[in-house]
Motif scaffolding. Structure first.
Motif, PDB file in Angstrom:
ATOM      1  N   TRP A 191       0.827  -1.201   0.000  1.00  0.00           N
ATOM      2  CA  TRP A 191       0.000   0.000   0.000  1.00  0.00           C
ATOM      3  C   TRP A 191       0.863   1.254   0.000  1.00  0.00           C
ATOM      4  N   LEU A 192       0.397   2.280  -0.686  1.00  0.00           N
ATOM      5  CA  LEU A 192       1.111   3.547  -0.778  1.00  0.00           C
ATOM      6  C   LEU A 192       0.480   4.577   0.150  1.00  0.00           C
ATOM      7  N   ASP A 193       1.291   5.110   1.077  1.00  0.00           N
ATOM      8  CA  ASP A 193       0.866   6.188   1.987  1.00  0.00           C
ATOM      9  C   ASP A 193      -0.417   5.842   2.735  1.00  0.00           C
ATOM     10  N   ALA A 194      -0.549   4.594   3.145  1.00  0.00           N
ATOM     11  CA  ALA A 194      -1.755   4.140   3.842  1.00  0.00           C
ATOM     12  C   ALA A 194      -1.504   4.116   5.348  1.00  0.00           C
ATOM     13  N   ALA A 195      -2.533   4.468   6.119  1.00  0.00           N
ATOM     14  CA  ALA A 195      -2.419   4.464   7.578  1.00  0.00           C
ATOM     15  C   ALA A 195      -2.499   3.064   8.143  1.00  0.00           C
ATOM     16  N   ASP A 196      -3.218   2.176   7.466  1.00  0.00           N
ATOM     17  CA  ASP A 196      -3.333   0.799   7.923  1.00  0.00           C
ATOM     18  C   ASP A 196      -3.586  -0.095   6.724  1.00  0.00           C
ATOM     19  N   CYS A 197      -3.780  -1.391   6.993  1.00  0.00           N
ATOM     20  CA  CYS A 197      -3.916  -2.372   5.911  1.00  0.00           C
ATOM     21  C   CYS A 197      -5.329  -2.481   5.369  1.00  0.00           C
ATOM     22  N   ASN A 198      -6.259  -1.702   5.900  1.00  0.00           N
ATOM     23  CA  ASN A 198      -7.643  -1.750   5.419  1.00  0.00           C
ATOM     24  C   ASN A 198      -8.202  -0.344   5.235  1.00  0.00           C
ATOM     25  N   ASN A 207     -10.087   0.685  -0.544  1.00  0.00           N
ATOM     26  CA  ASN A 207      -8.780   0.191  -1.001  1.00  0.00           C
ATOM     27  C   ASN A 207      -7.875   1.305  -1.502  1.00  0.00           C
ATOM     28  N   GLU A 208      -8.033   2.498  -0.953  1.00  0.00           N
ATOM     29  CA  GLU A 208      -7.249   3.642  -1.401  1.00  0.00           C
ATOM     30  C   GLU A 208      -5.764   3.416  -1.123  1.00  0.00           C
ATOM     31  N   GLY A 209      -4.942   3.593  -2.129  1.00  0.00           N
ATOM     32  CA  GLY A 209      -3.503   3.445  -1.992  1.00  0.00           C
ATOM     33  C   GLY A 209      -2.975   2.051  -2.251  1.00  0.00           C
ATOM     34  N   LYS A 210      -3.842   1.106  -2.616  1.00  0.00           N
ATOM     35  CA  LYS A 210      -3.371  -0.261  -2.845  1.00  0.00           C
ATOM     36  C   LYS A 210      -2.579  -0.341  -4.132  1.00  0.00           C
ATOM     37  N   LEU A 211      -1.346  -0.833  -4.050  1.00  0.00           N
ATOM     38  CA  LEU A 211      -0.492  -0.973  -5.222  1.00  0.00           C
ATOM     39  C   LEU A 211      -0.580  -2.366  -5.822  1.00  0.00           C
ATOM     40  N   ILE A 212      -0.618  -3.389  -4.960  1.00  0.00           N
ATOM     41  CA  ILE A 212      -0.582  -4.750  -5.458  1.00  0.00           C
ATOM     42  C   ILE A 212      -1.111  -5.695  -4.383  1.00  0.00           C
ATOM     43  N   GLY A 213      -1.728  -6.773  -4.816  1.00  0.00           N
ATOM     44  CA  GLY A 213      -2.183  -7.809  -3.902  1.00  0.00           C
ATOM     45  C   GLY A 213      -1.805  -9.173  -4.439  1.00  0.00           C
ATOM     46  N   VAL A 214      -1.209 -10.010  -3.617  1.00  0.00           N
ATOM     47  CA  VAL A 214      -0.752 -11.332  -4.039  1.00  0.00           C
ATOM     48  C   VAL A 214      -1.480 -12.397  -3.223  1.00  0.00           C
ATOM     49  N   HIS A 215      -2.096 -13.329  -3.919  1.00  0.00           N
ATOM     50  CA  HIS A 215      -2.775 -14.457  -3.273  1.00  0.00           C
ATOM     51  C   HIS A 215      -2.396 -15.722  -4.037  1.00  0.00           C
ATOM     52  N   PRO A 230       2.200  -4.895 -12.785  1.00  0.00           N
ATOM     53  CA  PRO A 230       2.933  -3.636 -12.620  1.00  0.00           C
ATOM     54  C   PRO A 230       2.079  -2.613 -11.894  1.00  0.00           C
ATOM     55  N   PHE A 231       2.717  -1.757 -11.145  1.00  0.00           N
ATOM     56  CA  PHE A 231       2.000  -0.720 -10.409  1.00  0.00           C
ATOM     57  C   PHE A 231       2.747   0.597 -10.542  1.00  0.00           C
ATOM     58  N   PRO A 249       4.206   7.556  -7.760  1.00  0.00           N
ATOM     59  CA  PRO A 249       4.589   8.921  -8.115  1.00  0.00           C
ATOM     60  C   PRO A 249       5.951   9.301  -7.540  1.00  0.00           C
ATOM     61  N   PHE A 250       6.535  10.331  -8.097  1.00  0.00           N
ATOM     62  CA  PHE A 250       7.838  10.838  -7.652  1.00  0.00           C
ATOM     63  C   PHE A 250       7.747  11.379  -6.231  1.00  0.00           C
ATOM     64  N   GLY A 251       8.848  11.281  -5.493  1.00  0.00           N
ATOM     65  CA  GLY A 251       8.949  11.942  -4.203  1.00  0.00           C
ATOM     66  C   GLY A 251       8.942  11.007  -3.009  1.00  0.00           C
ATOM     67  N   ALA A 252       8.760  11.601  -1.819  1.00  0.00           N
ATOM     68  CA  ALA A 252       8.795  10.868  -0.563  1.00  0.00           C
ATOM     69  C   ALA A 252       7.446  10.203  -0.292  1.00  0.00           C
ATOM     70  N   HIS A 253       7.491   8.925   0.079  1.00  0.00           N
ATOM     71  CA  HIS A 253       6.266   8.162   0.351  1.00  0.00           C
ATOM     72  C   HIS A 253       6.546   7.128   1.434  1.00  0.00           C
ATOM     73  N   SER A 254       5.474   6.516   1.924  1.00  0.00           N
ATOM     74  CA  SER A 254       5.599   5.345   2.794  1.00  0.00           C
ATOM     75  C   SER A 254       4.969   4.159   2.095  1.00  0.00           C
ATOM     76  N   LEU A 255       5.582   2.998   2.259  1.00  0.00           N
ATOM     77  CA  LEU A 255       5.064   1.749   1.709  1.00  0.00           C
ATOM     78  C   LEU A 255       4.720   0.829   2.871  1.00  0.00           C
ATOM     79  N   LEU A 256       3.509   0.304   2.845  1.00  0.00           N
ATOM     80  CA  LEU A 256       3.023  -0.570   3.909  1.00  0.00           C
ATOM     81  C   LEU A 256       2.895  -1.982   3.347  1.00  0.00           C
ATOM     82  N   LEU A 257       3.681  -2.911   3.893  1.00  0.00           N
ATOM     83  CA  LEU A 257       3.656  -4.306   3.462  1.00  0.00           C
ATOM     84  C   LEU A 257       2.820  -5.088   4.461  1.00  0.00           C
ATOM     85  N   CYS A 258       1.671  -5.587   4.011  1.00  0.00           N
ATOM     86  CA  CYS A 258       0.708  -6.252   4.891  1.00  0.00           C
ATOM     87  C   CYS A 258       0.639  -7.737   4.556  1.00  0.00           C
ATOM     88  N   PHE A 259       0.687  -8.560   5.574  1.00  0.00           N
ATOM     89  CA  PHE A 259       0.615 -10.011   5.392  1.00  0.00           C
ATOM     90  C   PHE A 259      -0.788 -10.475   5.758  1.00  0.00           C
TER      91      PHE A 259
END
Length: 315
Positions: free
Chosen positions: A178-185, A189-197, A219-220, A223-233
């Motif tokens: 997830w891109l710049d997301a506060a949590d995994c939900n 689904n705002e900010g979701k870059l990819i989902g693997v199942h 592919p996802f 954007p340019f610049g500073a961001h946070s990436l959230l990896l959710c299991f």
């Protein structure tokens, strides 16, 4: 919330990794009060008691009163880059370099009191191991997550691969990014870059043998610049280890992802007796940093990455 409780505060819930002395300061209630561990199995085995709270005064008959609410910090702690420097993308993020900030802010780890083998991030409860060659996050469980601060140098489309190790992963490979997301939900689904199942993932055969897990056909865009990436299991049963996450830049067109044959990268005109300076066309959307090159009279073309990487392409 990490950092919320300060020395001198009076609280009704605390996390204590071991034996501690607890002082109670009743202010608004008298009578019987249950004290117990919030882990149900612990309470079932005796970590529970009942306190009879009396009133104030030497004889305990006076009415209780409010004397102090304690102190609270002005600002809540925030997630910050590990070591103060975000990881550049494209590139590789070491799994153990998740953000600083604490439980529920820069990571979520269910078994918060284990802190097993964590010589790298002693301030966290995330399980970390090293064998001298690799350092990794292990014992990953369902609903755990890690947050990474990054700086995206090239806006456009990316592919991702994880360097993982696993033994008999009965739940397969199930996670999301997830891109710049506060949590995994987040909502919608705002900010979701990819989902693997991937229920067919069979692992590497060992927690300490790491193999690339490449996500194909997804592919996802970042954007340019500073961001946070959230990896959710979403699904994991403690038999998955993660060493690193690699982001590869495809360019400004999603269709370029995974298509790195020579025709997509450059076109050349071979030298002849009348043309000893071959012409060269480079698709900068695919290899924006490959700007240093040398061309020989035999038609050999070398691309040298000025960033210092070892990649050299020849044709």
């Amino acid at each position: 919330v990490p950092g919320w409780i300060k020395e001198g505060d009076w609280v009704d819930t605390l996390s204590a990794p071991g034996s501690v002395v607890v002082y109670l300061k009743p202010e608004r209630y008298t009578g019987n009060m249950v004290m117990h561990c919030h882990i149900a199995e612990h309470s079932d085995h005796g970590i529970i008691g009942v306190a009879n709270i009396l009133g104030v005064g030497d004889d305990g008959t006076g009415e209780p009163f409010i004397s102090d609410y304690g102190t609270c910090p002005v600002e809540l702690p925030v997630s910050e880059p590990y070591g103060g420097i975000p990881t550049n993308i494209p590139g590789t993020i070491k799994a153990v370099y998740f953000d600083e900030g604490g439980e529920g802010i820069s990571y979520h780890n269910k078994n918060i009191d284990s802190n097993m083998g964590n010589s790298i991030r002693v301030e966290t409860a995330v399980e970390i191991r090293t064998n001298g060659k690799f350092t990794w996050v292990e014992n990953i469980l369902k609903e755990e997550w890690l947050k990474y601060s990054v700086f995206v140098e090239n806006e456009g489309y990316y592919t991702i691969n994880l360097l993982t190790g696993a033994v008999d992963p009965t739940l397969g490979m199930q996670w999301s990014l997830w891109l710049d997301a506060a949590d995994c939900n987040p909502p919608m689904n705002e900010g979701k870059l990819i989902g693997v199942h991937d229920l067919n993932y069979v692992g590497s055969g060992s927690y300490t043998i790491f193999e690339p897990y490449l996500v194909e056909d997804q592919p996802f865009q970042i954007p340019f610049g500073a961001h946070s990436l959230l990896l959710c299991f979403e699904k994991a049963n403690a038999n998955l280890s993660l060493e690193s996450i690699t982001f590869e830049y495809c360019g400004t067109i999603a269709e370029n992802c995974g298509k790195f044959d020579n025709d997509l990268i450059f076109d050349t005109v071979a030298p002849t007796a009348f043309n000893m300076n071959p012409t060269l066309t480079v698709d900068k959307t695919i290899f924006p940093t490959y700007v240093d090159m040398s061309v020989s009279p035999t038609g050999i073309i070398e691309f040298i990455d000025p960033t210092g990487a070892d990649d050299i392409l020849t044709n």
